[in-house]
Design an enzyme around this catalytic site. Structure first.
Site, mmCIF file in Angstrom:
data_model
loop_
_atom_site.group_PDB
_atom_site.id
_atom_site.type_symbol
_atom_site.label_atom_id
_atom_site.label_comp_id
_atom_site.label_asym_id
_atom_site.label_seq_id
_atom_site.Cartn_x
_atom_site.Cartn_y
_atom_site.Cartn_z
ATOM 1 N N ARG B 296 57.180 45.982 15.557
ATOM 2 C CA ARG B 296 57.859 47.283 15.631
ATOM 3 C C ARG B 296 58.145 47.688 17.067
ATOM 4 N NH1 ARG B 296 55.127 50.297 10.280
ATOM 5 N NH2 ARG B 296 56.519 49.165 8.879
ATOM 6 N N HIS B 439 65.611 48.291 9.917
ATOM 7 C CA HIS B 439 64.720 47.138 9.669
ATOM 8 C C HIS B 439 63.309 47.350 10.234
ATOM 9 C CE1 HIS B 439 66.125 44.626 13.457
ATOM 10 N NE2 HIS B 439 65.843 45.856 13.767
ATOM 11 N N GLU B 440 62.380 46.526 9.774
ATOM 12 C CA GLU B 440 60.952 46.657 10.122
ATOM 13 C C GLU B 440 60.391 48.032 9.762
ATOM 14 O OE1 GLU B 440 58.812 44.457 11.171
ATOM 15 O OE2 GLU B 440 60.174 42.797 11.593
ATOM 16 N N GLY B 441 60.837 48.582 8.650
ATOM 17 C CA GLY B 441 60.395 49.915 8.224
ATOM 18 C C GLY B 441 61.378 50.958 8.700
ATOM 19 N N GLN B 446 58.556 55.039 8.935
ATOM 20 C CA GLN B 446 57.780 55.229 10.169
ATOM 21 C C GLN B 446 57.164 56.626 10.201
ATOM 22 O OE1 GLN B 446 57.334 52.633 12.203
ATOM 23 N NE2 GLN B 446 58.731 51.460 10.920
#
Lengths: 596, 596
Positions: B296, B439-441, B446
């Protein structure tokens, strides 16, 4: 996935505004409620059947320059033929010209529908109307017969040729020359940039409205004149004559709006380029600016329409897409819920709804002012409306361009990874919308226009009218259940905004550079106050509608919730902006180039 | 037009952070200041010579699926060969594996440089590092020898296979199955979605890190296990064996990041697909999350790099482009000025500078925490840093993704119409950056991670550490000329943020749905406070530097002006956000789907 929210358009036209009352005017006698509904039905049908289906393909296969000609997806021409057959090219023009004398308010709703469906294809007729408006207002009877009439009929398209490579925001610096000829016409030489619809093979002819300087004119804007430059000369009998010396120099390849040809044009390079002067020499920019309100409102409308298209697409997706569970549900084997059940997705949808419907409310309000000028009983009344419209125009152009772009950003977010792909329309809408803060005067230029010119005009007459109108609506809302607090809130924000305006105006008058240094913050701040007003107006109309027989409760509760959202999440931001403005912060002004 | 600001990177590493002090650790003994400068020189050279030149073409000619294979511009392979030769694939890994044991802080600066130059090409090695980290941390010695070593050498690339069409944000709902085989391996069946680098012909092999469920596992996240699934099986001697049953199902066509293949993959559809379990069954997501901080932070770094590339490009343009005059200059025949002289352009540049350099400061700070864990004297000290890093991670991922995208929007605005064309890089950077909030959450995920998990962790231990660190820096700044007011301001904002956090945490604990309804607003608010802290730290370092011999005054004055800008224009916004949060506004939560 993109659908037109006819309920909202009807609410905006007939509940939030008294659009049907315009039919009391002889000019608009044909436009009662039923007729307007018929126009909107037709617009929706043509837009959904002929504009929407090729929107995604057109973006992927942008116009190309092949063998000296522009090749465009042929469905663009077919769509515009349908648009022409429906009579929309001549919508706003006089019946004696072959037009439909449609009120600007209705025409705006129509434009909104076409822009939602496919803004790139819709740009060709919109530009044609803008160019035709100039000839209608300032052209000679002969020019109207030769050029305007075929534009109203949709046979000739039009363009606006203002910018040049070295003169974008600063039109004073154009260098295109117009040399007088013995027959009263001019020979033009120069290069124009960013010409939307600059060339195509769809229409029989293209009528370029060109700003140029006649040798010997004073420097700056006072030396700018306006010319009609047709792609093909037009004979006296109206038939198409020889090719004129305006040539395509190249196509610009843009991030969005890719279906609208955007060209660099050369004048007089491949042969003589004949132009016909419109009105008086030296008045070119004055004429342009008299038509600019409508053009800028048109940009705002396009931004709102793109926002609306994304909102509707993401709303449809959010109702269908299953993902996750409520945070208090720990049962991993329970079914996933539609994402519209998640608070943050609802927030992303509310942000879109308030931006889009708030923008549409303002744009139709501004269009209604255009019509109201025609209905006003006296020159004094007309003048008051004009000054208000002048003041609202930079806001109506800029606020949607900024916040409906933000709405498109949210639409992508609702769709997640899917939204980032070209399989869904939201990424295209986001790319398209990024243009709107740039063309027809950038965001920064609008800010200077608002604070440096419109606010200062006639001792703040526009601001006084705006404040009076807002307070009249505040008074209306104050007595209605659920709206008292919002009404008081808006009144307080307005009073603060007026005070800040006074402080800034005094500074601008004495020392323009520090006074105008944060003009953009001022523009955004005023925009939020004005959109809050639009939401109070909508909430007022919704509350009244709720008391009528058989109301659409879900729709109206949505309006009230959206109003609450805007007053809770958006309007309070303006206090921080006013504090910055009141402090006359000079951080940006004093930043030295060498410090970057 | 895109250039690396080495002065800023050096300032961030060596003035704002004590990066050179890391060489006191045996692991990092090779990384004194001179060595780090050498690494950065090499990174800049490889990035500018091999990554930047094909960035625009790669965007225009995205990877294609031809005859069952992915065809990519061959300059990508050449660039990655140069990257490999420079040893960057193994940067952070142990020397005994063939790595360079580079501190994470330095590796982040290197990653920033490559992402600025060409984030789409840089994604392949970054994903490889992420996948390799998982094997390094949780794989068996045999897996390390067979898969990790060739990844460290840059011969095998890696991917992360988490999402599925029906399970994006909600990984608990993946359905890919892993059936145990007699030899200890598993046969996988299922479909994965959004796999960056999912297929290509550049590397000898691809090592997919795949989340799947072993039949009989509990529902939800506890049933998820992690597997290594190679594109080609690897023989015991390390040679490439048979093709494994993982197949490209299709490529996704994205708005940006177009040079990075993004694929849907089928497992076990065209033949058996063998996977090797990593660590213990049921711990797949736990392992992923232990590596998630770095992934992240990597996303945030990419966002900052894209912002920086746009900032540098628009700054270069603003210095060259002549347009308009100052508002108090009425002489139309005077020459036009470089647009960097206009206050609003300076504002657009300052907004970019503060977003980009504020983000980079935070990302390097977070990376330094990763290194500091290794340097910490006790488990208690390590734990404290870990908890702080956990807390900062969602902010370090999200704030740059949001505000460096905004910076890219401003970069386009500085270039005006030119910025909207594909002739300049800024529109591409804007498109690329839109992915980072997804992307990546996603941004919303978040926010839930921050408020629903990190803030609640160990009775708010992370927040306490954060507050203590901020107050230590406030104390440092308070005594310095010009920074006293900023220090006091940040302290006040921090106190309010802590109070708001307490109120929300109490609510989340008792009733998660209303408590978390505005988590995204909370994330943005905390982000602004943290970035203000980063600016105070930079201003402190700049002020000290100004007192040293022969300082670069322009650079340092720029830092101080940017700090003033952030405190005047940005930080005050958080008060409005806290008022909303404190009121526990439930407008979004209570909005009913049928009201839209």
């Amino acid at each position: 996935m993109i659908s037109v929210d006819r309920a909202d358009i009807a609410f905006q036209l007939f509940d939030a505004l008294p659009t049907a009352s315009l039919s009391a005017l002889p000019r608009f006698a044909d436009y009662d409620r039923a007729a307007i509904d018929g126009v909107l039905d037709m617009a929706e049908r043509v837009a959904m059947d002929h504009f929407l289906p090729h929107a995604a393909d057109l973006d992927l296969n942008e116009p190309k320059f092949v063998d000296g000609k522009v090749v465009i997806d042929e469905r663009v021409g077919a769509a515009l033929a349908a648009y022409r057959e429906a009579g929309f090219f001549g919508a706003s023009f006089d019946q004696e010209l072959g037009g439909a004398q449609m009120p600007e308010t209705v025409r705006s709703a129509v434009g909104f529908i076409f822009s939602m469906a496919n803004i790139a294809t819709a740009a060709y007729p919109f530009l044609t109307t803008a160019a035709a408006n100039l000839i209608d207002a300032f052209g000679s009877p002969e020019q109207k017969a030769r050029f305007l009439k075929p534009m109203v009929e949709g046979r000739f398209f039009g363009t606006m040729c203002l910018s040049e490579p070295q003169a974008g925001s600063s039109l004073a610096d154009i260098t295109t020359k117009a040399e007088p000829q013995e027959d009263g016409s001019y020979f033009l030489t120069g290069r124009k940039m960013w010409i939307s619809g600059g060339d195509q093979e769809i229409s029989e002819n293209i009528v370029h409205m060109v700003l140029a300087k006649i040798p010997g004119s004073p420097p700056g804007v006072k030396g700018i004149s306006l010319f009609i430059v047709p792609k093909f000369l037009v004979e006296e009998d109206g038939s198409i004559g020889l090719r004129n010396g305006v040539a395509l120099a190249g196509l610009n390849h843009k991030m969005g709006y890719r279906g609208t040809t955007n060209a660099a044009l050369n004048f007089g390079e491949d042969g003589p380029c004949r132009g016909y002067p419109v009105g008086d020499p030296g008045k070119g920019l004055v004429y342009m600016f008299q038509m600019m309100n409508e053009a800028r409102i048109g940009v705002g409308l396009g931004a709102a329409a793109l926002g609306a298209a994304g909102y509707r697409a993401s709303l449809a997706y959010a109702r269908e897409r299953l993902q996750g569970r409520h945070p208090d549900n720990k049962d991993a084997s329970s079914p996933q819920i539609p994402i519209i059940g998640h608070a943050d997705v609802k927030r992303l949808l509310l942000a879109q709804k308030t931006a889009v419907e708030g923008s549409l409310a303002l744009l139709l309000y501004a269009a209604f002012l255009v019509d109201a000028i025609k209905a006003a009983p006296s020159e004094e009344a007309r003048h008051e409306i004009r000054i208000l419209l002048d003041l609202l125009t930079p806001i109506a152009k800029s606020w949607p361009s900024e916040f409906c772009l933000e709405a498109n950003k949210h639409a992508i977010q609702v769709l997640g990874g899917y939204g980032y792909t070209r399989d869904y329309p939201v990424e295209r809408l986001y790319r398209d919308n990024r243009l709107n803060a740039i063309h027809e005067g950038t965001h920064g230029i609008q800010a200077l226009d608002l604070l440096g010119r419109k606010v200062m005009q006639e001792n703040g007459a526009g601001m006084k009218t705006l404040a009076a109108r807002i307070m009249a609506d505040v008074t209306q809302a104050h007595g209605l259940e659920g709206l008292t607090a919002h009404a008081a809130d808006l009144a307080a924000h307005l009073a603060e905004a007026v005070a800040t305006t006074g402080k800034l105006a005094a500074k601008v008058g004495s020392n323009p550079r520090p006074g105008l240094a944060n003009a953009t913050i001022y523009l955004d701040m005023m925009g939020h106050v004005v959109i809050a007003w639009m939401w109070l107006r909508q909430a007022t109309a919704a509350t009244r509608r709720l008391g009528s027989p058989d109301p659409d409760r879900n729709f109206l509760d949505g309006k009230l919730a959206a109003c609450r959202y805007f007053f809770a999440y958006e309007l309070p931001r303006t206090r921080t902006q006013r504090a910055l403005l009141d402090s006359l912060d000079d951080t940006a002004l004093k930043m030295r180039p060498e410090w970057f």
